[in-house]
Design an enzyme around this catalytic site. Sequence first.
Site, mmCIF file in Angstrom:
data_model
loop_
_atom_site.group_PDB
_atom_site.id
_atom_site.type_symbol
_atom_site.label_atom_id
_atom_site.label_comp_id
_atom_site.label_asym_id
_atom_site.label_seq_id
_atom_site.Cartn_x
_atom_site.Cartn_y
_atom_site.Cartn_z
ATOM 1 N N VAL A 111 0.861 -1.177 0.000
ATOM 2 C CA VAL A 111 0.000 0.000 0.000
ATOM 3 C C VAL A 111 0.895 1.223 0.000
ATOM 4 O O VAL A 111 1.851 1.311 0.783
ATOM 5 C CB VAL A 111 -0.930 0.026 1.235
ATOM 6 C CG1 VAL A 111 -1.833 1.258 1.197
ATOM 7 C CG2 VAL A 111 -1.757 -1.246 1.322
ATOM 8 N N CYS A 112 0.619 2.156 -0.904
ATOM 9 C CA CYS A 112 1.341 3.426 -0.910
ATOM 10 C C CYS A 112 2.850 3.181 -1.064
ATOM 11 O O CYS A 112 3.272 2.406 -1.908
ATOM 12 C CB CYS A 112 0.993 4.203 0.366
ATOM 13 S SG CYS A 112 1.422 5.946 0.383
ATOM 14 N N THR A 113 3.665 3.812 -0.238
ATOM 15 C CA THR A 113 5.119 3.705 -0.352
ATOM 16 C C THR A 113 5.661 2.401 0.201
ATOM 17 O O THR A 113 6.875 2.199 0.216
ATOM 18 C CB THR A 113 5.805 4.888 0.353
ATOM 19 O OG1 THR A 113 5.296 4.997 1.688
ATOM 20 C CG2 THR A 113 5.540 6.189 -0.390
ATOM 21 N N THR A 131 2.487 3.284 -6.831
ATOM 22 C CA THR A 131 2.626 3.743 -5.462
ATOM 23 C C THR A 131 1.922 5.099 -5.381
ATOM 24 O O THR A 131 1.253 5.507 -6.328
ATOM 25 C CB THR A 131 4.100 3.825 -5.036
ATOM 26 O OG1 THR A 131 4.182 4.161 -3.643
ATOM 27 C CG2 THR A 131 4.878 4.851 -5.855
#
Length: 327
Positions: A111-113, A131
Amino acid sequence: MPHASKAVHILAFPNVQLLDVAGPLQVFASANVQAVKRGQPAPYAPKVVAAQPDCVMSSAGLGLHTFALPDEPSDTLIIAGGWGVHTALQDEQLLQWVRTQAASARRLASVCTGAFMLAHAGLLDGHRVVTHWDSCEELAQQFPNVQVDSDPIFINEDALWTSAGVTAGIDLALALVEADLGRNIALAVAQDLVVFLKRPGGQSQFSTVLSMQQATRNNDSRFADLHAWILDNLTNELSVATLAAQVGMSERSFVRHYRAQTGNTPARAIEQLRVEAARRLLGDSALPIKRIADHCGFGTEETLRRSFMRAVSVTPQAYRERFSAQR
């Protein structure tokens, strides 16, 4: 799925993004509730795990109860994001644990970074990933063997799933639940969480207008104001002469400066804005597609269909069937 509860491990670390953990965690917890309501065993055994067991402080200042890194295999391993990931990925023992778990997990997600940890662990080479939009360029520069796509909400390649930032983790987790348990339970979870529109991965993680604002060099307010004006006049005849007059420039100067400032042609920008307007109406209204084509300035349903195929790679009808909140 077999009836045994599957181990879902969400990896946290100091200064993790709170919603990157809590969003997916709640999706799996709610999926258990929905399954039990239907007389089925709980399908998931979700845990937040960390190299620092007992408590990890999120970047929001809220502590998370965490379990020690398990030796048991993960069915689903999810790496959360947040600015603390760049410190966490310096822990070689943690990276090795991620590699070991990834080797046996049924599926791997970020998730995300959190994608940076997977990349540093050597697990993203040769894959198309996403990302948070603000970190896509950095990820692409650091890992040239990774194909970074800045647009989608999430991307699935076989057993690998990556998502955009923050709330996109909920979309990713809903997609995982749908893959396991079917659409009905996934939609019931979405309703339970008051997620009105469950967005498949092809949805953009930011709007066309925001993308244009991000791309406009030197923050040229003339073109930002022009984009707002276009949105209010989609049904008008939007020729280069009309647009140039709106910003007080000659046609030749307008085309040259617009391309230099936005990296786009005026015609392409108008098409993108019209497609985004049509996407909203397809998802949020019951208007016939022909009416939507008229309302957004396409003129004919066929013109809307062609533009939609170029921009979204599906027909307007297929988009409505998958994304509509009216069903």
